[in-house]
Design a protein around this motif. Structure first.
Motif, PDB file in Angstrom:
ATOM      1  N   LEU A  43     -10.000  13.725 -25.252  1.00 37.40           N
ATOM      2  CA  LEU A  43     -10.311  13.913 -23.840  1.00 37.40           C
ATOM      3  C   LEU A  43      -9.719  15.230 -23.355  1.00 37.40           C
ATOM      4  O   LEU A  43      -8.725  15.723 -23.883  1.00 37.40           O
ATOM      5  N   LEU A  44     -10.354  15.790 -22.327  1.00 31.88           N
ATOM      6  CA  LEU A  44      -9.836  16.996 -21.680  1.00 31.88           C
ATOM      7  C   LEU A  44      -8.890  16.573 -20.568  1.00 31.88           C
ATOM      8  O   LEU A  44      -9.316  15.896 -19.618  1.00 31.88           O
ATOM      9  N   GLU A  45      -7.637  16.961 -20.681  1.00 35.03           N
ATOM     10  CA  GLU A  45      -6.652  16.493 -19.704  1.00 35.03           C
ATOM     11  C   GLU A  45      -6.948  17.011 -18.305  1.00 35.03           C
ATOM     12  O   GLU A  45      -6.617  16.370 -17.317  1.00 35.03           O
ATOM     13  N   ASN A  46      -7.589  18.181 -18.195  1.00 33.42           N
ATOM     14  CA  ASN A  46      -7.923  18.725 -16.877  1.00 33.42           C
ATOM     15  C   ASN A  46      -9.346  18.378 -16.444  1.00 33.42           C
ATOM     16  O   ASN A  46      -9.887  18.996 -15.533  1.00 33.42           O
ATOM     17  N   ASP A  47      -9.944  17.413 -17.124  1.00 32.10           N
ATOM     18  CA  ASP A  47     -11.319  17.004 -16.826  1.00 32.10           C
ATOM     19  C   ASP A  47     -11.329  16.155 -15.550  1.00 32.10           C
ATOM     20  O   ASP A  47     -10.654  15.117 -15.480  1.00 32.10           O
ATOM     21  N   LYS A  48     -12.093  16.590 -14.566  1.00 35.35           N
ATOM     22  CA  LYS A  48     -12.167  15.817 -13.316  1.00 35.35           C
ATOM     23  C   LYS A  48     -12.776  14.437 -13.561  1.00 35.35           C
ATOM     24  O   LYS A  48     -12.456  13.475 -12.852  1.00 35.35           O
ATOM     25  N   ASP A  49     -13.653  14.333 -14.567  1.00 32.67           N
ATOM     26  CA  ASP A  49     -14.241  13.027 -14.888  1.00 32.67           C
ATOM     27  C   ASP A  49     -13.211  12.071 -15.477  1.00 32.67           C
ATOM     28  O   ASP A  49     -13.338  10.851 -15.333  1.00 32.67           O
ATOM     29  N   THR A  53     -12.470   8.575 -13.946  1.00 28.38           N
ATOM     30  CA  THR A  53     -12.570   7.377 -14.795  1.00 28.38           C
ATOM     31  C   THR A  53     -11.330   6.507 -14.650  1.00 28.38           C
ATOM     32  O   THR A  53     -11.427   5.273 -14.543  1.00 28.38           O
ATOM     33  N   ARG A  54     -10.165   7.136 -14.635  1.00 24.85           N
ATOM     34  CA  ARG A  54      -8.925   6.375 -14.481  1.00 24.85           C
ATOM     35  C   ARG A  54      -8.857   5.703 -13.113  1.00 24.85           C
ATOM     36  O   ARG A  54      -8.389   4.564 -12.995  1.00 24.85           O
ATOM     37  N   GLU A  55      -9.328   6.399 -12.105  1.00 22.00           N
ATOM     38  CA  GLU A  55      -9.347   5.808 -10.767  1.00 22.00           C
ATOM     39  C   GLU A  55     -10.279   4.602 -10.729  1.00 22.00           C
ATOM     40  O   GLU A  55      -9.940   3.552 -10.164  1.00 22.00           O
ATOM     41  N   VAL A  56     -11.458   4.749 -11.304  1.00 21.38           N
ATOM     42  CA  VAL A  56     -12.440   3.656 -11.307  1.00 21.38           C
ATOM     43  C   VAL A  56     -11.904   2.461 -12.077  1.00 21.38           C
ATOM     44  O   VAL A  56     -11.999   1.310 -11.625  1.00 21.38           O
ATOM     45  N   HIS A  57     -11.332   2.711 -13.243  1.00 19.10           N
ATOM     46  CA  HIS A  57     -10.802   1.608 -14.054  1.00 19.10           C
ATOM     47  C   HIS A  57      -9.636   0.918 -13.364  1.00 19.10           C
ATOM     48  O   HIS A  57      -9.363  -0.257 -13.628  1.00 19.10           O
ATOM     49  N   GLY A  58      -8.953   1.634 -12.481  1.00 20.46           N
ATOM     50  CA  GLY A  58      -7.874   1.013 -11.715  1.00 20.46           C
ATOM     51  C   GLY A  58      -8.382   0.072 -10.637  1.00 20.46           C
ATOM     52  O   GLY A  58      -7.633  -0.785 -10.146  1.00 20.46           O
ATOM     53  N   LYS A 176       0.654   7.638 -15.573  1.00 21.97           N
ATOM     54  CA  LYS A 176       0.542   8.013 -14.155  1.00 21.97           C
ATOM     55  C   LYS A 176       1.660   8.975 -13.756  1.00 21.97           C
ATOM     56  O   LYS A 176       1.439   9.938 -13.017  1.00 21.97           O
ATOM     57  N   ASN A 177       2.868   8.693 -14.254  1.00 23.80           N
ATOM     58  CA  ASN A 177       4.002   9.572 -13.942  1.00 23.80           C
ATOM     59  C   ASN A 177       3.761  10.992 -14.446  1.00 23.80           C
ATOM     60  O   ASN A 177       4.001  11.974 -13.746  1.00 23.80           O
ATOM     61  N   ARG A 178       3.260  11.089 -15.688  1.00 29.88           N
ATOM     62  CA  ARG A 178       2.985  12.410 -16.243  1.00 29.88           C
ATOM     63  C   ARG A 178       1.842  13.109 -15.505  1.00 29.88           C
ATOM     64  O   ARG A 178       1.919  14.288 -15.167  1.00 29.88           O
ATOM     65  N   ASN A 179       0.768  12.360 -15.242  1.00 34.17           N
ATOM     66  CA  ASN A 179      -0.414  12.954 -14.616  1.00 34.17           C
ATOM     67  C   ASN A 179      -0.163  13.368 -13.173  1.00 34.17           C
ATOM     68  O   ASN A 179      -0.847  14.250 -12.650  1.00 34.17           O
ATOM     69  N   ALA A 180       0.815  12.737 -12.536  1.00 33.34           N
ATOM     70  CA  ALA A 180       1.139  13.121 -11.156  1.00 33.34           C
ATOM     71  C   ALA A 180       1.572  14.585 -11.108  1.00 33.34           C
ATOM     72  O   ALA A 180       1.207  15.331 -10.184  1.00 33.34           O
ATOM     73  N   PHE A 181       2.331  15.015 -12.111  1.00 36.58           N
ATOM     74  CA  PHE A 181       2.773  16.414 -12.156  1.00 36.58           C
ATOM     75  C   PHE A 181       1.622  17.345 -12.529  1.00 36.58           C
ATOM     76  O   PHE A 181       1.568  18.490 -12.061  1.00 36.58           O
ATOM     77  N   LEU A 182       0.693  16.858 -13.378  1.00 41.56           N
ATOM     78  CA  LEU A 182      -0.473  17.671 -13.718  1.00 41.56           C
ATOM     79  C   LEU A 182      -1.327  17.931 -12.492  1.00 41.56           C
ATOM     80  O   LEU A 182      -1.883  19.027 -12.324  1.00 41.56           O
ATOM     81  N   GLU A 183      -1.443  16.930 -11.634  1.00 41.02           N
ATOM     82  CA  GLU A 183      -2.216  17.097 -10.406  1.00 41.02           C
ATOM     83  C   GLU A 183      -1.549  18.102  -9.465  1.00 41.02           C
ATOM     84  O   GLU A 183      -2.216  18.905  -8.807  1.00 41.02           O
ATOM     85  N   ASP A 647     -23.051  10.535  -3.633  1.00 45.15           N
ATOM     86  CA  ASP A 647     -22.794   9.096  -3.502  1.00 45.15           C
ATOM     87  C   ASP A 647     -22.698   8.373  -4.845  1.00 45.15           C
ATOM     88  O   ASP A 647     -22.600   7.145  -4.870  1.00 45.15           O
ATOM     89  N   TYR A 648     -22.750   9.094  -5.951  1.00 50.17           N
ATOM     90  CA  TYR A 648     -22.634   8.410  -7.241  1.00 50.17           C
ATOM     91  C   TYR A 648     -21.948   9.317  -8.259  1.00 50.17           C
ATOM     92  O   TYR A 648     -21.968  10.537  -8.150  1.00 50.17           O
ATOM     93  N   ASP A 649     -21.322   8.664  -9.228  1.00 47.74           N
ATOM     94  CA  ASP A 649     -20.655   9.371 -10.325  1.00 47.74           C
ATOM     95  C   ASP A 649     -20.904   8.623 -11.619  1.00 47.74           C
ATOM     96  O   ASP A 649     -21.086   7.395 -11.627  1.00 47.74           O
ATOM     97  N   MET A 650     -20.891   9.353 -12.717  1.00 45.45           N
ATOM     98  CA  MET A 650     -20.956   8.749 -14.046  1.00 45.45           C
ATOM     99  C   MET A 650     -19.607   8.958 -14.723  1.00 45.45           C
ATOM    100  O   MET A 650     -19.102  10.090 -14.785  1.00 45.45           O
TER     101      MET A 650
END
Length: 831
Positions: A43-49, A53-58, A176-183, A647-650
């Motif tokens: 996966l691409l760590e800077n990929d907006k998808d 995806t993580r948000e949706v799965h949450g 989540k802790n790691r990705n918070a700093f990436l954001e 209004d939609y995402d894949m």
């Protein structure tokens, strides 16, 4: 150079002991080399998808899962089969890491017999409760949109047993802790305190991942062991995306163990055939081993992980090291033939003096080429560039310390030139260059035309099922799940609804169409405070059904699961009419949680005012082109279905894997251009001639063009496993080109005669080029017997690269040199 040669010839014993100790130390540390095959590395760590995806799965029930396709010997609904499924379920639930099991025994039956929704929520029928009509249940399971070609096959001979896995809460928290700093890094620079916290978060996450990296493999192995005793009751095949990823790594590890030994044995044999002396067989193998383990130890110490993308670095380093050592051996044998009266020390000094400079420039050129990989923004590619730069540097140092030190320890011995005397291909190549240059030009033009045609056919694709031969069990299992149970790779579409939509249950007086019991429920329902009573409006349900039906119409898509699936069940229960908003709301509010988790919660999130569609792609479809399919769906959800694009995402694994692959391809194209520019600059620096640099780039483009052309014509896709082949092709050809040009310049300085210099170059340096190519080609040919297609393809493409590179460097390259005379003419030759 003088200092180096003087030092190595004076202190060769100390150098040998030092290298022995260093090799032993790094052999110890090499065992800590981490092979990370997790989905995260694809996966691409800077990929907006990925973030989406993580948000949706949450927000939804989205566990990782395995699928067991069970084809019983007895009838699917016989007492024996039901008992088998029940027993297997109980056994699977005992496995650590398994959350729940879904089988045909557990799913709600809405048509057996058909009953009103208000009755369904009060008393949900299942096969496990018994007392069912077998014919009626079979009809429901094979015709219901909920279960047909999803839970059971169309012929009712195969059923899916879904093994839902537990979420790793600690992993999710650390991630989540790691990705918070990436954001934060995406928005602004981290301050000093945040940098320390980010460093700590990264370390904690990596340590935890490393400590649990074998957990998934153990779980899959436990599932396999659990289902083994049940094979007497029917055919059982295991599938699922996480199993595919795990099996890929198992195949890679097995291939390394099996074919690594085979390649070693074959290379030993080939080196013996060529040199006929034990010292010249053991030395290349020993130096290659030392270089690889030192590199592995260094990589482990700096904390780099070997991923799917960088898994070929060992083979690439092996090729580089063998080239260096074989050229040293050939040069030593040549010096011995010229000066048999020299002492061993004098022979080594002369060999090092002749070969050190071109070898250093070969490595510097390789470093420049691999440094181009480090300019992209894809971490696995950056890591590959770093690994290869470490690797080729270690190869140079190891070869030029171990070879002279060992040779000085060994007594001087006359080389056996039996193979050299019988080998005439180099002289035949020189004859062709002098007398048939037009044929060389015509061949190159044909190759370029063929390559251009092939490149137009080249596809960028990542098909997991095609990673395995059709005869293998994993291929058969994936194909069975694809054909009978609705596909393998998951893809998700999330549709958001406008917030301004009125809180009306229906815009039409649907109550008038309901029976008395449902109307009674509606009155009670209206008095509730829960917002869910307003959500299932007619407008929303029409949109959901429209999206669902569009997805079902796509040939590459197997199963589609959504609220539309449940709504369509109403057509069966209500004489052709879908469930309306009242009935969907009733199911949402009153259905027991265990069934709600199956039918509703994965597909609707009222809090976020959105619906989710989970589809599975048929990977075995030969016409499947993932990137084109995703683009088509993205566009047609707007143009055909009528959704607004915002209004939609894949999301999901298919999107994320495709994003990685497309980024890899784009980065290879961009870094290839930069690599050629850097290589041209290195040739310019080495030979002080723009003309030579241009000729060298032309020669080096031939193998790359041929490889891409062959891949296009033979329909071999560029995928995650083969995308580094351009780097390999460039590295192999650069080695040969520098060796040949450097030797040609030496020979030209003797008499200024281009044709004579060409013949002398072919009669000397070409031996090393041929011998290293022959040994490597025969060794890598063994890979084409692998059951793992990426290994087979890598072996085949490497062999082709080696063949084309040697032909290009000993036919096309000297042809260009004779044609353009880049080293000047007699009396003005460049030194």
């Amino acid at each position: 150079m003088r200092h180096y040669i003087d030092f190595i010839t004076r202190h060769y014993k100390a150098v040998f002991i030092f290298m022995f100790i260093v090799t032993a130390i790094f052999t110890y540390y090499s065992r800590y080399l981490n092979i990370d095959a997790s989905a995260e590395t694809l996966l691409l760590e800077n990929d907006k998808d990925l973030k989406l995806t993580r948000e949706v799965h949450g927000r939804y029930i989205s566990p990782d899962y395995l699928v067991i396709a069970f084809t019983p010997k007895d009838n699917m609904l016989s007492d024996t089969t039901i008992a088998t499924i029940k027993s297997l379920k109980e056994s699977l639930l005992k496995i650590d890491g398994v959350e729940s099991i879904t089988t045909l025994l557990d799913v709600p039956l809405l048509q057996s017999p058909p009953i009103a929704v208000s009755e369904v929520v009060k008393n949900v029928n299942t096969v496990s409760k018994g007392g069912f009509d077998a014919a009626m249940v079979q009809n429901e399971l094979t015709t219901s949109p909920l279960y047909a070609k999803n839970l059971v096959s169309e012929d009712f001979k195969t059923t899916a047993i879904v093994v839902n896995l537990k979420d790793d809460e600690k992993y999710i928290t650390l991630l989540k802790n790691r990705n918070a700093f990436l954001e934060i890094k995406d928005k602004r620079a981290l301050n000093a305190e945040e940098k320390e916290e980010y460093k700590r978060a990264k370390k904690e996450f990596k340590e935890y991942v490393n400590s649990t990296k074998n957990d998934t493999h153990k779980l899959i192995e436990n599932v396999r062991k659990t289902i083994e005793p049940y094979r007497t009751s029917g055919e059982l095949v295991l599938g699922g995306v996480i199993m595919i990823a795990d099996d890929m790594i198992s195949f890679v590890k097995d291939d390394i163990a099996i074919y690594g030994s085979a390649i070693l044995a074959i290379m030993v044999f080939m080196l013996w055939i060529i040199f006929r002396q034990i010292r010249f067989v053991i030395l290349p193998i020993a130096i290659s081993f030392s270089a690889v383990v030192i590199t592995a130890g260094l990589i482990a110490l700096v904390g780099l992980d070997v991923t799917v993308v960088s898994s070929n670095f060992v083979a690439m380093q092996l090729i580089t090291t063998l080239s260096l050592v074989i050229h040293l051996i050939v040069s030593y044998r040549e010096e011995y033939a010229l000066f048999p009266h020299y002492t061993q020390k004098e022979l080594i000094e002369t060999t090092l003096h002749r070969m050190s400079v071109p070898s250093v420039f070969i490595i510097l050129t390789s470093v420049a080429g691999f440094a181009s990989l480090m300019t992209c923004d894809i971490q696995p590619i950056i890591d590959l560039g770093t690994m290869m730069n470490i690797g080729v540097t270690v190869s140079l140092v190891t070869a030029y310390l171990i070879f002279p030190s060992v040779m000085l320890i060994l007594p001087k011995r006359k080389p056996v030139l039996t193979f050299d005397n019988a080998f005439t291909l180099n002289t035949k190549f020189a004859y062709i260059v002098e007398h048939h240059s037009k044929w060389i030009l015509l061949t190159v033009v044909f190759i370029l035309a063929f390559s251009f045609y092939g490149v137009t056919k080249l596809i960028v694709e990542n098909s997991f099922i095609n990673y395995f031969k059709e005869s293998t069990e994993i291929y058969k299992g994936m194909q069975k799940i694809d054909n009978d149970l609705g596909g393998t790779t998951p893809l998700e579409i999330v549709v958001r609804f406008p917030k301004a939509e009125s809180k009306a249950v229906n815009s039409k007086p649907v109550q008038e169409e309901q029976n008395d019991e449902l109307s009674e429920f509606a009155d009670e329902f209206k008095s509730e405070e829960d917002d869910s009573k307003y959500w299932f409006s007619e407008q929303k349900m029409q949109t959901i059904v429209k999206v669902h039906d569009y997805l079902k119409s796509i040939p590459e898509i197997g199963n589609v699961s959504s609220l539309g699936t449940l709504s369509h069940v109403g057509k069966i229960l209500k004489d052709g009419k879908d469930f309306d908003g009242f009935e969907m709301a009733l199911l949402y509010n009153e259905l027991p949680l265990e069934f709600k988790k199956i039918l509703l919660l994965p597909y609707v999130n009222i809090e976020h005012n959105e619906a989710r569609f989970v589809v599975r792609i048929i990977d075995s479809n030969d016409e499947l082109r993932r990137d084109a399919l995703l683009k088509k769906m993205k566009e047609e959800l707007h143009t055909k279905v009528g959704l607004n694009k915002e209004d939609y995402d894949m999301v999901g694994m298919m999107v994320l894997y495709n994003n990685m692959l497309q980024s890899l391809f784009d980065s290879q194209i961009s870094t290839l251009g930069l690599a050629l520019l850097l290589l041209g600059s290195m040739f310019l620096f080495l030979f002080r001639s723009i003309k030579i640099a241009m000729l060298a780039i032309s020669v080096n483009m031939v193998p790359i063009s041929v490889i891409f052309g062959i891949m296009g014509v033979m329909n071999i896709p560029l995928d995650i496993m083969s995308i580094t082949i351009a780097s390999i092709a460039l590295g192999i050809t650069v080695d040969n080109t520098i060796h040949y040009y450097y030797r040609f310049r030496e020979e030209l300085a003797v008499d200024g005669d281009y044709v004579a210099s060409m013949h002398r170059s072919h009669a000397t340096i070409a031996f090393g080029m041929f011998y290293y190519s022959i040994a490597t080609i025969v060794g890598f040919l063994v890979l084409i017997t692998s059951n793992f297609i990426p290994t087979l393809v890598f072996g085949l493409l490497t062999v082709i690269v080696l063949l084309v590179a040697i032909v290009s460097d000993l036919l096309f390259s000297p042809y260009l040199v004779l044609l353009f005379k880049p080293f000047g003419v007699k009396g003005t030759s460049k030194n």
